[in-house]
Design an enzyme around this catalytic site. Structure first.
Site, PDB file in Angstrom:
ATOM      1  N   ILE A  30       0.825  -1.215   0.000  1.00 33.86           N
ATOM      2  CA  ILE A  30       0.000   0.000   0.000  1.00 33.86           C
ATOM      3  C   ILE A  30       0.861   1.267   0.000  1.00 33.86           C
ATOM      4  O   ILE A  30       0.390   2.338  -0.395  1.00 33.86           O
ATOM      5  CB  ILE A  30      -0.988  -0.026   1.208  1.00 33.86           C
ATOM      6  CG1 ILE A  30      -2.214   0.826   0.918  1.00 33.86           C
ATOM      7  CG2 ILE A  30      -0.319   0.366   2.492  1.00 33.86           C
ATOM      8  CD1 ILE A  30      -3.124   0.287  -0.126  1.00 33.86           C
ATOM      9  N   HIS A  93       6.982 -11.820   5.253  1.00 27.46           N
ATOM     10  CA  HIS A  93       6.642 -11.377   3.902  1.00 27.46           C
ATOM     11  C   HIS A  93       7.902 -11.101   3.102  1.00 27.46           C
ATOM     12  O   HIS A  93       8.924 -10.690   3.651  1.00 27.46           O
ATOM     13  CB  HIS A  93       5.732 -10.143   3.915  1.00 27.46           C
ATOM     14  CG  HIS A  93       6.225  -9.006   4.750  1.00 27.46           C
ATOM     15  ND1 HIS A  93       6.100  -8.987   6.118  1.00 27.46           N
ATOM     16  CD2 HIS A  93       6.859  -7.857   4.413  1.00 27.46           C
ATOM     17  CE1 HIS A  93       6.618  -7.867   6.597  1.00 27.46           C
ATOM     18  NE2 HIS A  93       7.099  -7.167   5.574  1.00 27.46           N
ATOM     19  N   HIS A  95       9.257  -8.823  -0.024  1.00 27.80           N
ATOM     20  CA  HIS A  95       8.995  -7.675  -0.895  1.00 27.80           C
ATOM     21  C   HIS A  95       9.540  -7.979  -2.290  1.00 27.80           C
ATOM     22  O   HIS A  95      10.705  -8.365  -2.420  1.00 27.80           O
ATOM     23  CB  HIS A  95       9.735  -6.425  -0.397  1.00 27.80           C
ATOM     24  CG  HIS A  95       9.274  -5.861   0.904  1.00 27.80           C
ATOM     25  ND1 HIS A  95       8.403  -4.800   0.985  1.00 27.80           N
ATOM     26  CD2 HIS A  95       9.580  -6.196   2.188  1.00 27.80           C
ATOM     27  CE1 HIS A  95       8.200  -4.485   2.272  1.00 27.80           C
ATOM     28  NE2 HIS A  95       8.908  -5.321   3.018  1.00 27.80           N
TER      29      HIS A  95
END
Ligand code: 5GP
Length: 135
Positions: A30, A93, A95
């Protein structure tokens, strides 16, 4: 308390989804460093990437590879850079960031501000490439 990413997995918080399977979800960051900046997460919440068991860890990188190849079809770049930080969200996570220089993956630089339409367009096009590749 569930992580923000678990809340995304559960559909409590929206995301610009790129791809998913039974184990993993990929969606646009986001606050992207570049157009197409994507996060890949395990659906099962675990904080530290290196605590993921070996089979799932391997699968996560294979899933990330397929997503990265779809991102680079849509966003012109020299390659897809990879980063693992986890300093903000305690849910593992990866990237995936389209880059042309090392500066493009400098997490201390100001993030892009994209409109909802831009996010939707990017997500739609990347999802299309992912599907075309026969995932
Ligand atoms: P890290 O934990 O690797 O330092 O950074 C977490 C990343 O998750 C940041 O790049 C941030 O922009 C992104 N992020 C945080 N909250 C959300 C969210 O609710 N939705 C999306 N799509 N990305 C988020």
């Amino acid at each position: 308390m569930p992580s923000i990413f678990t809340r995304i997995v559960n559909g409590e918080i929206p995301c610009y989804k790129i791809a998913e399977d039974d184990q993993f979800l990929a969606f646009l960051d986001i606050n992207p460093l570049a157009k197409g900046h994507t996060l890949v997460i395990p659906k099962k919440e675990i904080d530290y990437l290196f605590d993921i068991d070996d089979d799932q860890y391997r699968d996560m990188w294979l899933f990330s590879k397929k997503v990265a190849l779809a991102v680079e079809k849509v966003v012109p770049c020299q390659r897809i850079g990879i980063a693992v930080l986890g300093l903000e969200v305690p849910h593992a996570h990866i990237h995936l960031v389209p880059i042309n220089s090392v500066y493009d993956i400098d997490f201390s630089k100001p993030k892009l501000k994209l409109s909802q339409e831009e996010f939707q367009l990017l997500a739609g096009r990347i999802t299309g490439e992912y599907a075309k590749a026969g995932q």
